[in-house]
Design an enzyme around this catalytic site. Structure first.
Site, short mmCIF file in Angstrom:
data_model
loop_
_atom_site.label_atom_id
_atom_site.label_comp_id
_atom_site.label_asym_id
_atom_site.label_seq_id
_atom_site.Cartn_x
_atom_site.Cartn_y
_atom_site.Cartn_z
N ARG A 131 -40.36 -158.80 -11.23
CA ARG A 131 -39.43 -159.54 -10.37
C ARG A 131 -37.97 -159.46 -10.81
O ARG A 131 -37.17 -160.33 -10.48
CB ARG A 131 -39.87 -161.01 -10.22
CG ARG A 131 -41.24 -161.17 -9.59
CD ARG A 131 -41.50 -162.60 -9.16
NE ARG A 131 -42.82 -162.72 -8.56
CZ ARG A 131 -43.91 -163.06 -9.22
NH1 ARG A 131 -43.85 -163.32 -10.52
NH2 ARG A 131 -45.08 -163.15 -8.61
N LYS A 153 -26.84 -152.22 -3.59
CA LYS A 153 -27.90 -151.84 -2.64
C LYS A 153 -28.88 -150.89 -3.32
O LYS A 153 -28.46 -149.90 -3.93
CB LYS A 153 -27.30 -151.16 -1.41
CG LYS A 153 -26.75 -152.10 -0.39
CD LYS A 153 -26.39 -151.34 0.87
CE LYS A 153 -25.90 -152.24 1.96
NZ LYS A 153 -25.59 -151.49 3.19
N GLU A 195 -17.38 -139.64 1.57
CA GLU A 195 -17.32 -141.08 1.31
C GLU A 195 -15.93 -141.49 0.79
O GLU A 195 -15.46 -142.58 1.07
CB GLU A 195 -18.41 -141.49 0.31
CG GLU A 195 -19.84 -141.30 0.81
CD GLU A 195 -20.30 -142.35 1.81
OE1 GLU A 195 -19.50 -143.24 2.15
OE2 GLU A 195 -21.46 -142.28 2.25
N LYS A 237 -14.35 -150.39 -2.29
CA LYS A 237 -15.72 -150.89 -2.10
C LYS A 237 -15.91 -152.24 -2.78
O LYS A 237 -16.56 -153.14 -2.21
CB LYS A 237 -16.75 -149.90 -2.63
CG LYS A 237 -18.18 -150.39 -2.38
CD LYS A 237 -19.20 -149.31 -2.32
CE LYS A 237 -20.53 -149.88 -1.82
NZ LYS A 237 -21.60 -148.87 -1.77
N GLU A 247 -24.15 -158.65 3.30
CA GLU A 247 -23.99 -158.31 4.71
C GLU A 247 -24.29 -159.48 5.64
O GLU A 247 -24.96 -159.35 6.65
CB GLU A 247 -24.88 -157.11 5.08
CG GLU A 247 -24.44 -155.82 4.42
CD GLU A 247 -25.23 -154.61 4.91
OE1 GLU A 247 -26.36 -154.77 5.37
OE2 GLU A 247 -24.70 -153.49 4.79
N ARG A 252 -19.12 -156.28 5.27
CA ARG A 252 -19.62 -155.14 4.51
C ARG A 252 -20.06 -153.99 5.41
O ARG A 252 -20.11 -152.83 4.99
CB ARG A 252 -20.79 -155.58 3.60
CG ARG A 252 -21.26 -154.47 2.68
CD ARG A 252 -22.13 -154.97 1.55
NE ARG A 252 -22.62 -153.84 0.76
CZ ARG A 252 -23.13 -153.93 -0.44
NH1 ARG A 252 -23.23 -155.12 -1.02
NH2 ARG A 252 -23.54 -152.87 -1.09
N ASN A 256 -20.23 -148.69 6.56
CA ASN A 256 -21.15 -147.79 7.24
C ASN A 256 -20.47 -146.97 8.34
O ASN A 256 -21.14 -146.43 9.22
CB ASN A 256 -22.32 -148.60 7.86
CG ASN A 256 -23.25 -149.11 6.79
OD1 ASN A 256 -23.59 -148.41 5.85
ND2 ASN A 256 -23.66 -150.37 6.92
N HIS A 259 -22.04 -143.82 9.58
CA HIS A 259 -23.38 -143.75 9.02
C HIS A 259 -24.50 -143.92 10.06
O HIS A 259 -25.60 -143.44 9.85
CB HIS A 259 -23.55 -144.78 7.92
CG HIS A 259 -22.89 -144.39 6.63
ND1 HIS A 259 -21.55 -144.09 6.54
CD2 HIS A 259 -23.39 -144.25 5.37
CE1 HIS A 259 -21.26 -143.78 5.27
NE2 HIS A 259 -22.35 -143.87 4.56
N HIS A 263 -27.19 -141.16 9.61
CA HIS A 263 -28.61 -141.39 9.29
C HIS A 263 -29.51 -140.72 10.34
O HIS A 263 -30.59 -140.20 10.01
CB HIS A 263 -28.90 -142.89 9.21
CG HIS A 263 -28.31 -143.54 8.00
ND1 HIS A 263 -28.17 -144.90 7.88
CD2 HIS A 263 -27.81 -143.01 6.84
CE1 HIS A 263 -27.61 -145.19 6.71
NE2 HIS A 263 -27.39 -144.06 6.07
N HIS A 276 -26.22 -135.91 2.50
CA HIS A 276 -25.76 -137.19 3.05
C HIS A 276 -24.27 -137.14 3.41
O HIS A 276 -23.88 -137.54 4.52
CB HIS A 276 -26.03 -138.31 2.05
CG HIS A 276 -25.54 -139.65 2.52
ND1 HIS A 276 -26.07 -140.29 3.62
CD2 HIS A 276 -24.55 -140.46 2.05
CE1 HIS A 276 -25.44 -141.44 3.81
NE2 HIS A 276 -24.52 -141.56 2.87
#
Length: 372
Positions: A131, A153, A195, A237, A247, A252, A256, A259, A263, A276
């Site tokens: 955990r 993330k 990026e 960032k 988010e 935030r 993206n 993106h 994606h 990417h």
């Protein structure tokens, strides 16, 4: 050649952490710069699980192992094959089992050494094993240095969607040594430039202007130029993450930009076919065209963006762009709200906003615009 070391803080209250940026200090035999900053960041540690890209096994991963070993830290090394396909349930399960077999417990620290794939995968392993374990990021690609290693993330892919399973899990420290970029294949390095340029478009017009003048020098991997671009990207960032860590406010989501398209490009091309950053570059072009079609920005924005992406030698078109295949993937995007597609779109260089209720025909036109 070694360089001064500088730091940026990601301000998240009691979960704040430093990003260290340097050139060549990881390889230095003495003093053990990495080990010192590592111990300052994590505190008590006798066991490290180092999850690293197989491609850096004999370079930076070896250097880090040597530094930590001199500090009497036991190390379990787990090599990960390069590429997006490693961000899978089966690979994560394999990592968990190795951690269990090596006596990993809550006092252990996970250290990710590699690109975004390794950082995302190792971060999720750290977040989920017992955990939650302490976690340190050592990104070795430009894309991971300026994006995926910062902000917490973590996650893996499902066959039907990228990064659909994961968690927010902040590192204790990010260690960026630009020397690891010297052996990065040109295609991977250039991919990361997308990026970097993204930060200029979404949040920092002054930085975008600097990139216009310096993109060519970045391609040459000039250390001082690299460190500046990485620092500016990380500062951008860090600002956004500090305002909206999980988010919840929508702030935030500006990270993206491009993106949602990217994606869908990656998923329909097959993971690994299109890198990417390459997909993000093409996705930014689609997003800018969509913004123009929706009369949110002047057509000159696309011209400016195109010029900088071109200077960085990034792809601008994807001849296999297929709206019929991409739209169903986009419908599973995490920014979808009540079944409606939403996009991060620019209104000028240095500022973007989330736009909802985007007509499907305009999305299709934006996808088609990047076919040639």
């Amino acid at each position: 050649m070694t360089a001064p070391i500088e730091s940026i803080e990601v301000s998240l209250g009691d979960r704040s952490y430093p990003i260290w940026i340097t050139t060549g200090l990881t390889d230095a035999a003495e003093p053990s710069h990495f080990a010192k900053h590592f111990q300052d960041a994590v505190g008590d540690c006798t066991h490290v699980v180092m999850i690293h890209d197989a491609a850096v096994a004999d370079t930076i991963a070896h250097s880090i192992e040597q530094q930590l070993s001199r500090s009497n830290i036991r190390i379990t090394r787990i090599a990960i094959p390069s590429g997006e396909t490693s961000k899978s349930v089966s690979r994560l399960e394999s990592i968990w089992n190795t951690m269990l077999e090596s006596g990993t417990d809550r006092r252990s620290v996970v250290v990710a050494v590699g690109g975004g794939v390794v950082g995302d995968l190792a971060g999720f392993a750290a977040a989920s094993f017992t955990r939650g374990l302490r976690f340190v990021q050592v990104p070795t690609t430009l894309l991971s240095m300026v994006d995926s290693s910062v902000g917490g993330k973590t996650g893996i892919n499902l066959p039907g969607g990228k990064n659909m399973v994961g968690s927010f899990w902040q590192p204790q420290m990010v260690w960026i040594d630009t020397q690891s970029l010297s052996t990065l294949p040109d295609r991977d390095f250039i991919s990361g430039m997308a990026e970097v340029i993204k930060y200029g478009v979404i949040e920092d017009a002054e930085f975008f202007a600097w990139l216009k003048a310096n993109a060519a020098r970045m391609i040459e991997k000039e250390p001082q130029t690299l460190r500046y671009a990485i620092r500016k990207s990380c500062e951008s960032k860090a600002r956004v993450v500090a305002e909206d860590e999980r988010e919840t406010s929508g702030r935030r989501a500006i990270l993206n930009y491009g993106h949602t398209f990217a994606h869908a490009i990656e998923a329909t091309a097959g993971y690994g076919v299109c890198l990417h950053g390459e997909a993000v570059s093409i996705g930014m072009q689609m997003a800018a065209q969509l913004a123009i079609d929706m009369e949110l920005c002047d057509p000159s924005l696309l011209k400016e963006q195109t010029a900088v992406l071109s200077a960085a030698k990034l792809p601008l078109v994807w001849k296999d762009a297929d709206p019929e295949r991409m739209l169903p993937v986009m419908s599973h995007d995490k920014k979808v709200s009540h079944g409606k597609l939403r996009f991060v779109l620019p209104d000028r260089i240095g500022h973007v906003a989330m736009v909802g209720d985007v007509p499907t025909d305009k999305v299709i036109a934006a996808i088609n615009s990047a076919q040639h």
